[in-house]
Write an enzyme that holds these catalytic residues in place. Sequence first.
Site, PDB file in Angstrom:
ATOM      1  N   GLU A  65       0.885  -1.155   0.000  1.00  0.00           N
ATOM      2  CA  GLU A  65       0.000   0.000   0.000  1.00  0.00           C
ATOM      3  C   GLU A  65       0.922   1.203   0.000  1.00  0.00           C
ATOM      4  OE1 GLU A  65      -2.117   1.694   3.394  1.00  0.00           O
ATOM      5  OE2 GLU A  65      -1.512   3.043   1.797  1.00  0.00           O
ATOM      6  N   CYS A 111      -2.399   7.772   4.844  1.00  0.00           N
ATOM      7  CA  CYS A 111      -2.447   7.416   3.424  1.00  0.00           C
ATOM      8  C   CYS A 111      -3.724   7.925   2.780  1.00  0.00           C
ATOM      9  CB  CYS A 111      -2.303   5.910   3.255  1.00  0.00           C
ATOM     10  SG  CYS A 111      -3.033   4.995   4.598  1.00  0.00           S
TER      11      CYS A 111
END
Length: 520
Positions: A262, A299
């Site tokens: 990720e 994120c």
Amino acid sequence: MLHGKNLIAGDWRAGGTTFAAVDAASGAAIEPRFYEATAGDVADACAAAADAQHAYASLPLAQRAAFLRLAADKIDALGDTLTQRAMQESGLPEARLIGERGRTVGQLRLFADEVENGAWQALRIDHADPARTPPKPDLRLRKIPLGPVAVFGASNFPLAFSVAGGDTASALAAGCCVVVKGHPAHPGTSELVAGAMADAVKGAGLPAGVFSLLNGAGYDLGEALVKDPRIAAVGFTGSRAGGLALMQHAAARAVPIPVYAEMSSVNPVVLMPAKLDSAAEDLAAAYVASLSLGAGQFCTNPGVLLAVDGTALDRFVVATAKALEPVAAQTMLTGGIRKAYESSIEKLGAYDSASLIGRGAEGSASCGRAHVYAVSGADFRANGLFEEEVFGPSSIIVRCVDLAEVAAILGAMEGQLTATLHMEEADRADAADLLPILEQRAGRIIANAWPTGVDVTHAMVHGGPFPATSDGRSTSVGTLAIDRFLRPLCYQDMPEDLLPPGLREVDSNVWRRVDGVYMA
Ligand code: NAP
């Protein structure tokens, strides 16, 4: 008392060179020093994981679930000792870390429930039909664990995405042993959690190789781990460069393995015209709160905001500048992350096409100061830099000519973890036109909320097309994350007594698909 050793299958091992833990706020070294895992430690941890793999994968599901619950209890029991050390090493506030500890143990318990539920095994039985031409065989499918998983702890979630975080919990739930490469920004926090995990492994009577922790502050360790032939998959959260490097190592192996990385996302937010007109000031306040939360080190930070130019957007911009002024600069996770943030901000500021809308208050040397820039739609499209993730409390407002330009920009963007639409009734028809574009670009589409905040549930997707993740078919948050560490296996015409639990005729109370029909 922390000791700085690596955990190799139940043994705390010293040796090798050492590195210092750092107080995020002061930049000073804090005790103790931590041993860098050697090549021998990597090999031993992987060998122990491979040795333990069959026994762990074969445990009755109730026992696997009980182990996950015990791990949660042991981490909970660390209490303040854990949050205080994590505060010192990460600079994150206490309330955030208490919440993160709750999320960490909560997701271990959620995965325990999921393990027991068993639906993740995707059990299927197609009965034989000897009368068919050609005769149909008896086919039975279940998903089995891939094997030992290497997990890279994330800097920005020292608990929920590190040693016993989402990747570890989902890999263990899938029946995979885990070797963690701790993040060097919080080695003390990692040691505490690894101690709790080792206690849980022992308390549950499991082979010690089920879990190991390796510390280090260099790329060699991570590279060796990914290249170890006993590792079957990798979970990673971090930079795009780091994720890409690990993907390359994994692909270059004699036996390539999947890397679930990720990496980077700017999480576009669209303010639809009617909503912008009716709520410019409220939207601005919420936008600034979201982009500056946790010093922007999420994120899912809203890095790009798109809207059609006009008086309503002017109002939004003025309100954004005003809301930014009192935003305090916050300690960033590491000196390296703060330097990278400052250099990205400098780069943005150097472009004539980017105008500074406003800034937060200045802080000390370890802090990140909030910044918001604005660019035109045309300039955004002309310069790829504006679409790059800036890890920290910043965002770019894109002034578009019309909704067609918003659509064109969204359609050309890279893969994203999230995409958000702020809208009201009058915007619905235009929003419906944007939805198919967003569906292609993002892992999660949000209506009338902000992207920071990721619930750990069954329906959550924290994923998305590259470069948000290395594999957009997966999620790293929520129970579906278990699927990353499984593969389907089919048994053909296997005698009943050799079939695994769940696939035998006599098994009941399990979710399975029998001759095409779902039943429990
Ligand atoms: P990182 O540099 O990607 O490091 C994460 C982990 O991967 C560390 O354990 C690191 O090892 C290892 N690693 C990185 N590159 C590697 C390579 N080439 N070979 C082997 N191992 C490698 O991430 P970070 O330290 O957390 O922060 C750096 C930047 O990453 C931030 O400024 C930000 O831009 C980005 N980031 C993004 C997110 C997000 O959610 N999108 C989250 C965190 C960070 P060592 O540190 O031991 O060398």
